[in-house]
Every structure is written in structure tokens, then in C-alpha cells.
Design an enzyme around this catalytic site. Sequence first.
Site, mmCIF file in Angstrom:
data_model
loop_
_atom_site.group_PDB
_atom_site.id
_atom_site.type_symbol
_atom_site.label_atom_id
_atom_site.label_comp_id
_atom_site.label_asym_id
_atom_site.label_seq_id
_atom_site.Cartn_x
_atom_site.Cartn_y
_atom_site.Cartn_z
ATOM 1 C CG HIS A 165 -21.535 -31.690 11.017
ATOM 2 N ND1 HIS A 165 -22.377 -30.608 11.172
ATOM 3 C CD2 HIS A 165 -21.122 -31.674 9.715
ATOM 4 C CE1 HIS A 165 -22.476 -29.961 10.013
ATOM 5 N NE2 HIS A 165 -21.723 -30.582 9.122
ATOM 6 C CB CYS A 239 -25.139 -28.119 16.858
ATOM 7 S SG CYS A 239 -24.599 -27.039 15.519
#
Length: 263
Positions: A165, A239
Site C-alpha cells: 500500500h 498505487c
Amino acid sequence: MPVVVQGRGRRARVRAARVLWGVAEAAVTFGVVVLLLVVHQLWWTNRQARAGAERAVHSLERQWEEGKGEREGREEEKGQEERDEGEGGDSGVGEGRGRSSGVGREPVPLRSDTAYAIIRIPRLGVTAPVAEGVAKQGVLDKGYVGHYPGTARPGRPGNVALAGHRNTHGEPFRYINRLRRGDDIRIETRDTVYVYEVDRQLARTSPRDIGVIRPVPRSLTVPGAGYREPGRYLTLTTCTPEFSSAYRLIVWGKLTATLPRRP
């Protein structure tokens, strides 16, 4: 009649005030709920995931040390047995007995969602457990770094592809965009530390760009990004931009050293 009209006007104003008060209460309640959700996502999930990941790292290190002690004891016993047999004149001792280095053996299958290695990125101060799989629940949302199934194991030929993440849930890969060529990324297993050196970075690519995690990593959507020759690669994916999952940020490295793991 004037008195009646005045009374009706007063009642209308009271009803309007009550409606406005109700709307204001609803707006405040909604704002508080949104604020709590933001606090939960940006603070609590990080706090919870980092604590869990830290416990997993300590647990792995403890298991490795306990296992190392047991293995050393077994190896000493085996060595003594071989010495004793050698003294007895057995010419066959040592031929194919207890000498396997493990080279060429198939790796032990990894359990999904279970941490089996530790990644350390000194420049960023990151230490996180590595688990098999890249599912949010069970891996990434626990603050772990996930190993893409089917990609190479640490140290082996091919491409060790990892995901983490960038925001919330521990965000171990939040600042991998700050890595520079030559920075070390270390992956520790029970007995070995694999040192990879950052080599290249792809600032943005499609989430469907599976070329970046292939054995010879090369983007399918960004011309010229990646490699053409087989090697021992490491790929970090996360991301981008921050607080969005519209694209993927890629960092590539190459294996430069294999070291014995020390306590």
C-alpha cells in the site's frame, strides 16, 4: 383578523426555524461521520497495521533464531556421528549422506497470507513482513508487503515481484518514489539476506500492465521501460498518485549480493 394573521406568521417562522435546525444537525452529524471515517482511514488503519506488521517481524525473527539453534544442534550431532563412523573404517561414509546443499531442490510451497520473509529499505526506514499473495484482506491491509504468486522467490533467477500500500493500512510503499539508483533493498529469509540495488523506476503505468512483473520485467504500455535480458530482478509496485489507484508506480532492482543472515 390582524391577530390571527400575526399568529399564523409566528407559527410559520417557528416551523422554518425547526426545519433549519434539523438540517443543521444533519449536516453536523454527516460532517462528524465523514471526519471519523477519514481519521479511521488515515490514522487508525496505519496505527493498527504497523503494530501488527511489527509483531509479525519480531515473531519471524524469533522463530528463525529458535530454528537456527535447533538446526545447529542437529548438524553437530550428525557431524559427530559421521566422525565416529569414519573412525570405524566405513569407506562409504560421506558419499551422499547429509551433504545436500539444497541446490536444485524444489522450494517449499508457501502458505497464502503467511509472512515468510522481511523486507528492509534503509533509505526509507521501512521494515515490513513479506507474505504470499497480494489480496487486500489478509495481506496488504495488514501492513504486509505481498509477493505476487508465480513470480520468483527471493534470490532466484527471474523477477521477485512485490506489492504494498502507498496510503493507509501501514503504507509501507508510500515513499518508494524517493528511492534512487544505487539504494539497497534487502530481503531477509531464515538463513539468507538478499541485497538488491535499485536500478530503474517507472513513474506511471496501467494497473493492467502485467509485463512489469514478468520474469524479464518490461512494460507493455510504456515503450522502452524495463529490461530485455534474463537476470535476478526485484520489482516493487504500488498505487499512484497518492490516495488514488488509477495507475501503478514501479521500482526495479537487481540482485547484487547474497549474505548469510546474522542475529
